[in-house]
Structures are given as structure tokens and as C-alpha cells.
Design a protein around this motif. Structure first.
Motif, short mmCIF file in Angstrom:
data_model
loop_
_atom_site.label_atom_id
_atom_site.label_comp_id
_atom_site.label_asym_id
_atom_site.label_seq_id
_atom_site.Cartn_x
_atom_site.Cartn_y
_atom_site.Cartn_z
N GLY A 210 0.82 -1.21 0.00
CA GLY A 210 0.00 0.00 0.00
C GLY A 210 0.85 1.25 0.00
N LEU A 211 1.92 1.25 0.78
CA LEU A 211 2.82 2.40 0.82
C LEU A 211 3.42 2.67 -0.55
N THR A 212 3.87 1.61 -1.24
CA THR A 212 4.48 1.83 -2.55
C THR A 212 3.43 2.22 -3.59
N ALA A 213 2.18 1.80 -3.40
CA ALA A 213 1.11 2.24 -4.30
C ALA A 213 0.94 3.75 -4.22
N VAL A 214 1.15 4.31 -3.03
CA VAL A 214 0.97 5.74 -2.82
C VAL A 214 2.21 6.54 -3.20
N LEU A 215 3.39 6.02 -2.84
CA LEU A 215 4.62 6.83 -2.91
C LEU A 215 5.65 6.34 -3.92
N GLY A 216 5.43 5.19 -4.53
CA GLY A 216 6.38 4.69 -5.51
C GLY A 216 7.26 3.59 -4.95
N GLU A 217 8.05 3.01 -5.84
CA GLU A 217 8.81 1.81 -5.50
C GLU A 217 10.02 2.11 -4.61
N VAL A 218 10.48 1.07 -3.95
CA VAL A 218 11.64 1.14 -3.07
C VAL A 218 12.90 0.86 -3.88
N GLU A 219 13.92 1.69 -3.70
CA GLU A 219 15.21 1.44 -4.35
C GLU A 219 16.23 0.89 -3.36
N ALA A 220 16.64 1.68 -2.39
CA ALA A 220 17.65 1.24 -1.43
C ALA A 220 16.97 0.64 -0.20
N VAL A 221 17.55 -0.43 0.34
CA VAL A 221 16.93 -1.17 1.43
C VAL A 221 17.90 -1.36 2.59
N GLY A 222 17.41 -1.13 3.80
CA GLY A 222 18.11 -1.50 5.03
C GLY A 222 17.07 -2.02 6.00
N ALA A 223 17.43 -2.96 6.85
CA ALA A 223 16.42 -3.55 7.74
C ALA A 223 17.06 -4.24 8.93
N ALA A 224 16.25 -4.41 9.97
CA ALA A 224 16.61 -5.23 11.11
C ALA A 224 15.36 -5.98 11.54
N THR A 225 15.51 -7.25 11.91
CA THR A 225 14.40 -8.03 12.43
C THR A 225 14.83 -8.74 13.70
N ALA A 226 13.85 -9.11 14.52
CA ALA A 226 14.16 -9.83 15.75
C ALA A 226 12.96 -10.65 16.17
N THR A 227 13.21 -11.76 16.84
CA THR A 227 12.17 -12.55 17.49
C THR A 227 12.34 -12.34 18.98
N ARG A 228 11.54 -11.44 19.54
CA ARG A 228 11.71 -11.06 20.93
C ARG A 228 10.94 -11.96 21.88
#
Length: 382
Positions: A210-228
Motif C-alpha cells: 500500500g505504501l508503494t502504491a501511494v509513494l512509488g517503489e523502493v530502491e535502497a533497502v536497510g532492515a533489522a528483524t528480531a524474534t523477541r
């Protein structure tokens, strides 16, 4: 009936009389479930569709569901449903690990397919299904219905019309509802990475689309995930479940426009903020709030201010963004599913491809795969 072949192979059918699309739903149960609470009400509210068949886990359960829902044809397997001359469009509403086999049987029968999101268990499976659909030359659709939500379509147009000027950044914090302190009944599979159905793929995946439908595609990516939350108890069985899927997802990236984006999804629900999305630009700001982070369903409010305005004011979604035929479903989980079906009907009639297809789904799987890989690279040592 409208052509269910690839739109490149058909001329526009606009203004020509159309026969109803005959739908077969895989996974429509006599018990309560997403197919019965969302897909079936949506299809029955819209002209241009007839629910002609269903299949379930067995012939007996299919007969029980057909009797309950008034569906003429019941099949004990998805392959039988796909082979039926009574079905033009196969709708896949089962758990993600079962998608591949069902979709393959529908494509082998030359039938168009609408599959719930995620399309498959991971990127490789989605790529194979997309390639097979292209070989068969039939229409495909994916249930990324956040794009069909009136609030998302209105936001997209506000941005396109320059409400905030040039978008500088966007930030979102959201709660996933599930993946919290409790294991909902029958939902332990959502805590198993091998199923392809988890917080990152489902609410985060829907909402990021939904976010990309509104604002356009993602080019650069950074992320962090965790199982808390490392151990959960299933209240129905007393079994201790050890999740191997993230209950925290923090995504940071740069959009094709150059705008900076940040999204933080948390498992469960918060006593504070459960959905807050800001879009900040050179001329104004937009803020979207709601009760949870599943942008594909639920009710959300837009507020905005621009120019010399210093206070946010609510921006009601105009009625033109709503489907009149779905008026009775507004405020329910079925509405956005119905809005997607309404667009599917227009796509078939006009030869357009507005509703996300398998190729779109695979691109979105690819983005989630990039985010997962980035998060793995940045995950702290145990």
C-alpha cells in the motif's frame, strides 16, 4: 463472458454485453473463515460474478459447505474444481503452503487464478508460478487489496496532485495484531518460517505494498528483524511454541523519488500507537491513523495540513472512491476484497491490468526477500 486470456491478446470489450464470470473458491468452508467472511460476501454483492463451485479438504466437507452457502457444485479437490466446465476463475483462499499445487492445477486447466497474498512460500516459488502462468497465457490476480482500499487510492491521488509538494520522507509505526503474547486458535503455523506466512509477509507485506502504491517503489533497502518473544503457549493445547519468525521488523529505505522511508512493525498490539503513518513534503504533511497495521482491511483516517495551515484537519475520502454496489459491506473486512473484485471485473471487460497480477506479486516477494537479506546481514550476533 470477458476474456480470461492475457490482455495483450484481446481487444477492448468495453460497452459489450458480458456474461458473468463463474467463480470456484478453493477453501470455502462451512465453518467461519476468510473465504466465507470476505470473498463470498464481496462476490455476491457485485454483478458480473457467479459463485458456481467450491472445494474443501474432503468431499464431505465440500458438500457441507456447498449446502450451507448455497453453492451448486462441490468438489473434494482443487484439481477437480479447476477442471470443471462450470468454473472460469479459480480463487485460492487456503494456507500459503498449499498455494503452489492448487495454482498449478488451475493453470494446467487453462483457468484464470486469483490467489491470496502471499503468492507462494518465498520468492523462488512465486517466480515459478509467475513463469508458468505466462507460459499458459491466462489472466492472474493477487489479493494485495490494500491498493484497492479507498483510503489508499485517495492518498495516492493527493500525493500525485501535489498536496504535500515534493515528498521528503515517510514514516510508519504499526502493530501486527498477531505475533504477540498469545497464539490464536489454529494459528501456530504463522509462527513457523517454513510456511511462508508470518508478520513480515502478511501485514507488513500488505501494508508495504500500500505504501508503494501511494509513494512509488523502493530502491535502497536497510532492515533489522528480531524474534523477541521466544516461547509462547498455545491456550488450546497447552503446547509451548518457539517461533522462528520475526515479531519485530524495522525497515529503512529510499524510494525511487529520493524520499526516505522508515517502517516499524511490532507483534501484538500496543497500549499506545497501533497505526500511525506520516508523509512529509515541501508544502504539507499527511497523517493516517487506524486501529492496527493491516492496511488491507480496517478503517483509517487521513488528516492533513499544507501551506500556512498549522493544524491538521481531517480529509474525508470522497464518495467517488467507493463502489456503490458494496455499500452494505463498508466497515467490514469484505469491503476491500470486494473493491479488488470490482477492479478485476473492469480489467476483464477493458483489457486492462490495474489489479496486481502474479508478476506484481513476484516483484513484491523480491522486495521482501531483499529486506530479509538486509536484515540477516545486520542481525546482531546471538
Amino acid at each position: 463472458m470477458p476474456s480470461l486470456k492475457d490482455p495483450q491478446d484481446q481487444a477492448s470489450l468495453e460497452n459489450q454485453p458480458q456474461s458473468p464470470v463463474r467463480v470456484g473458491i478453493v477453501g470455502l468452508s462451512a465453518r467461519r473463515g476468510w473465504a466465507s467472511t470476505a470473498h463470498l460476501p464481496a462476490l455476491r454483492a457485485l454483478p458480473g460474478f457467479e459463485v458456481r463451485a467450491l472445494s474443501a479438504s474432503s468431499a464431505a466437507s465440500a458438500r457441507a459447505a456447498a449446502e450451507k452457502h448455497g453453492v451448486p457444485h462441490a468438489f473434494g479437490s482443487a484439481a477437480e474444481l479447476a477442471a470443471s466446465d462450470e468454473v472460469d476463475l479459480v480463487v485460492v483462499t487456503v494456507k500459503v503452503p498449499d498455494h503452489r499445487e492448487i495454482i498449478e492445477s488451475a493453470l494446467a486447466a487453462g483457468k484464470a487464478v486469483l490467489s491470496e497474498w502471499p503468492l507462494g512460500v518465498g520468492l523462488a516459488e512465486a517466480e515459478k508460478l509467475t513463469a508458468l502462468a505466462a507460459e499458459r497465457g491466462v489472466r492472474t490476480f493477487t489479493g494485495l487489496q490494500a491498493r484497492s482500499a479507498p483510503v489508499v487510492r485517495h492518498l495516492r491521488d493527493l500525493i500525485a496532485d501535489g498536496y504535500v509538494g515534493e515528498v521528503l520522507s515517510t514514516s510508519m509505526v504499526a502493530s501486527g495484531r498477531g505475533w504477540g503474547a498469545e497464539v490464536p486458535e489454529g494459528a501456530a503455523y504463522l509462527l513457523d518460517r517454513s510456511t511462508g506466512a508470518n508478520m513480515l509477509t502478511i501485514p507488513f507485506g500488505h501494508t508495504l505494498d500500500g505504501l508503494t502504491a501511494v509513494l512509488g517503489e523502493v530502491e535502497a533497502v536497510g532492515a533489522a528483524t528480531a524474534t523477541r518473544r521466544r516461547e509462547l503457549t498455545d491456550p488450546g493445547t497447552g503446547t509451548v511454541v518457539r517461533p522462528d519468525v520475526p515479531d519485530q521488523v524495522a525497515f529503512g529505505g529510499v524510494l525511487a523519488s529520493g524520499a526516505v522511508a522508515s517502517v516499524h512493525f511490532r507483534g501484538g498490539m500496543s497500549r499506545g500507537t497501533n497505526f500511525h503513518w506520516e508523509i512529509n513534503g515541501t508544502e504539507g504533511d499527511l497523517v493516517v491513523t487506524g486501529d492496527h497495521g493491516h492496511l488491507q482491511m480496517g478503517e483509517y483516517v487521513i488528516k492533513g495540513a499544507r501551506g500556512d495551515d498549522t493544524e491538521l484537519a481531517q480529509l474525508a475520502v470522497p464518495e467517488r472512491y467507493f463502489e456503490p454496489e458494496l455499500a452494505a459491506l463498508r466497515g467490514t473486512n469484505a469491503y476491500n476484497v470486494g473493491a479488488a473484485y470490482a477492479q478485476l471485473r473492469r480489467d476483464l471487460a477493458d483489457g486492462t491490468s490495474v489489479l496486481p497480477d502474479f508478476a506484481h506479486a513476484t516483484r513484491h516477494h523480491r522486495l521482501l526477500d531483499r529486506i530479509e537479506r538486509a536484515a540477516i546481514q545486520h542481525r546482531p550476533a546471538a
